[in-house]
Motif scaffolding. Structure first.
Motif, short mmCIF file in Angstrom:
data_model
loop_
_atom_site.label_atom_id
_atom_site.label_comp_id
_atom_site.label_asym_id
_atom_site.label_seq_id
_atom_site.Cartn_x
_atom_site.Cartn_y
_atom_site.Cartn_z
N SER A 1 0.81 -1.22 0.00
CA SER A 1 0.00 0.00 0.00
C SER A 1 0.84 1.27 0.00
O SER A 1 0.35 2.36 -0.32
N LYS B 1 -14.56 -5.33 -7.26
CA LYS B 1 -14.92 -5.10 -5.87
C LYS B 1 -15.61 -3.75 -5.70
O LYS B 1 -16.64 -3.64 -5.03
N GLU B 2 -15.04 -2.71 -6.32
CA GLU B 2 -15.64 -1.39 -6.21
C GLU B 2 -15.14 -0.47 -7.32
O GLU B 2 -14.11 -0.74 -7.93
N SER C 1 -13.96 3.48 -8.12
CA SER C 1 -13.51 4.69 -7.42
C SER C 1 -13.28 5.81 -8.43
O SER C 1 -13.56 5.66 -9.63
N PHE D 1 -11.45 -1.39 -8.71
CA PHE D 1 -10.55 -2.26 -7.94
C PHE D 1 -11.07 -3.69 -8.03
O PHE D 1 -12.26 -3.96 -7.82
N GLU E 1 -10.67 -7.96 -7.22
CA GLU E 1 -10.20 -8.96 -6.28
C GLU E 1 -9.34 -9.97 -7.04
O GLU E 1 -9.79 -10.53 -8.04
N LYS F 1 -4.03 -6.55 -1.06
CA LYS F 1 -4.20 -5.29 -1.76
C LYS F 1 -4.91 -5.55 -3.09
O LYS F 1 -4.44 -6.34 -3.91
N ASP F 2 -6.07 -4.89 -3.30
CA ASP F 2 -6.82 -5.09 -4.54
C ASP F 2 -6.07 -4.52 -5.74
O ASP F 2 -5.20 -3.66 -5.60
N LEU F 3 -6.42 -5.00 -6.92
CA LEU F 3 -5.74 -4.63 -8.16
C LEU F 3 -6.51 -3.51 -8.86
O LEU F 3 -7.72 -3.61 -9.09
N LEU F 4 -5.80 -2.45 -9.24
CA LEU F 4 -6.43 -1.31 -9.92
C LEU F 4 -6.59 -1.55 -11.41
O LEU F 4 -5.65 -1.98 -12.09
N CYS G 1 -1.02 -3.04 -12.72
CA CYS G 1 -2.40 -2.64 -13.01
C CYS G 1 -3.05 -3.67 -13.93
O CYS G 1 -2.37 -4.45 -14.60
#
Length: 281
Positions: A61, A85-86, A88, A93, A95, A100-103, A132
Motif C-alpha cells: 500500500s 470489488k468497487e 472509485s 478495484f 479482487e 491489496k486489490d488490483l487497480l 495494473c
C-alpha cells in the motif's frame, strides 16, 4: 544481462537475511540492493538462511516491492476473469487473491462495468512501475488451443467490432473470432457463446461459426423457414432476388443459407417460389 527480481511474477528467491519482522530475499548471487522483504506472517515455519522460497512479487500500500507466499489469480502477461470489488474516482478495484486489490484504470476499460461484475483482464506494469489490470486482452490470449476444425467450444464475448465481428475468449483463454458474416444477432460483452470451430488459422487463432455443418444446418434452416411461413399464413415476400440484409434481418441467416434451405423445401414439394415470394403448397 544480470538477473533481477521481477515484479508481477512468481519466482524462486533465496533467504539472505533474517529479521524480527520477516526475511529478506534475493535472486541467487544477487547484489544487496536487490533484496526484498517477505513479512513475518508469510514466512513458512522452519525457514532459514539460504533456503529457497517460491514467492510472488508486487507492491504494498506504500508502493514498496514486497514478496508474498500467496498465489494471485493473475500474473504478468496472463489473463484471468476477476471480480470487480468497487469503482472509485481513479478506476475499478478488482479482487485477485491478495490483500491489496488490483487497480483497473479508466483508460484500460473497454466498456462500462460495475461492482460485482466478473471481467476478463490481463496484468501489466504502468509508467509508474505499478501493477495494473487492463481489459485489452487480445494479444495475451493463447493461440495454442487443443481444438480442431468442427470441434464444439464454449467462450465469452470480450469485444465486438463492426468491421471484423465478435471477439471471443474460448475457455477464457484461447483467441477466437466469430466473423462479421457469421453475426446474425446483437452480441453483448460477457455473453456466453457455444460455437463450432470453422477453421484453425496458421497462427493458431480460431475462426468460429454458430452454424452447424451445411447438411445439418440446411435441415434446421428449412424447418425454421417453414415454421415462419405457417405462422405468416402460408406466404412470405422473400425469394432468390431478395436483398441479403432483408433475409438476414428476418431469418437470421445468410442469403446462401436461405437459398439452400428453400431449395430443400422446394425439392420436398412443401413450398413454391414465385416472383412475389414463398408460398406453402
Amino acid at each position: 544481462m544480470a538477473q533481477k527480481i521481477e515484479l508481477g511474477k512468481t519466482q524462486e528467491l533465496i533467504v539472505t537475511k533474517e529479521t524480527n519482522f520477516g526475511v529478506y530475499l534475493n535472486i541467487p548471487g544477487g547484489d544487496k540492493t536487490g533484496h526484498i522483504l517477505l513479512p513475518k506472517s508469510q514466512v513458512p515455519e522452519g525457514t532459514g538462511l539460504n533456503d529457497t522460497l517460491a514467492v510472488f512479487v508486487y507492491k504494498d500500500s506504500e508502493d514498496r516491492p514486497i514478496a508474498t507466499m500467496q498465489k494471485p489469480l493473475l500474473e504478468l502477461g496472463g489473463i484471468a476473469r476477476l471480480r470487480v470489488k468497487e469503482i472509485s474516482h481513479i478506476g475499478a478495484f478488482l479482487e485477485w487473491g491478495l490483500a491489496k486489490d488490483l487497480l483497473l484504470p479508466f483508460k484500460e476499460w473497454l466498456y462500462e462495468i460495475k461492482a460485482g461484475d466478473e471481467i476478463l483482464v490481463t496484468l501489466y506494469i504502468d509508467k509508474s512501475e505499478r501493477l495494473c489490470a487492463s481489459m485489452k486482452v487480445y494479444e495475451f490470449l493463447s493461440c495454442d488451443s487443443p481444438y480442431n476444425k468442427d470441434d464444439e467450444v464454449d467462450g465469452k464475448v470480450y469485444e465486438t467490432s463492426s468491421n471484423f465481428g465478435v471477439f471471443i475468449a474460448v475457455d477464457d483463454k484461447y483467441s477466437a473470432l466469430l466473423p462479421k458474416k457469421e453475426v446474425f444477432e446483437t452480441y453483448h460483452i460477457n455473453q456466453p457463446v457455444h460455437a463450432r470451430v470453422a477453421q484453425v488459422l496458421e497462427d493458431g487463432k480460431l475462426t468460429l461459426s454458430v452454424k452447424k455443418k451445411i447438411p445439418e444446418q440446411m435441415n434446421e434452416d428449412a424447418g425454421y423457414i417453414f415454421k415462419c411461413l405457417k405462422e405468416a399464413g402460408g406466404f412470405l415476400p422473400f425469394n432468390d432476388k431478395s436483398d441479403p440484409e432483408d433475409i438476414k434481418n428476418h431469418f437470421h441467416m445468410s442469403k446462401n443459407a436461405f437459398k439452400r434451405a428453400t431449395g430443400h423445401l422446394l425439392k420436398d414439394h412443401l413450398v413454391t417460389i414465385k416472383s412475389d415470394g414463398l408460398h406453402i403448397v
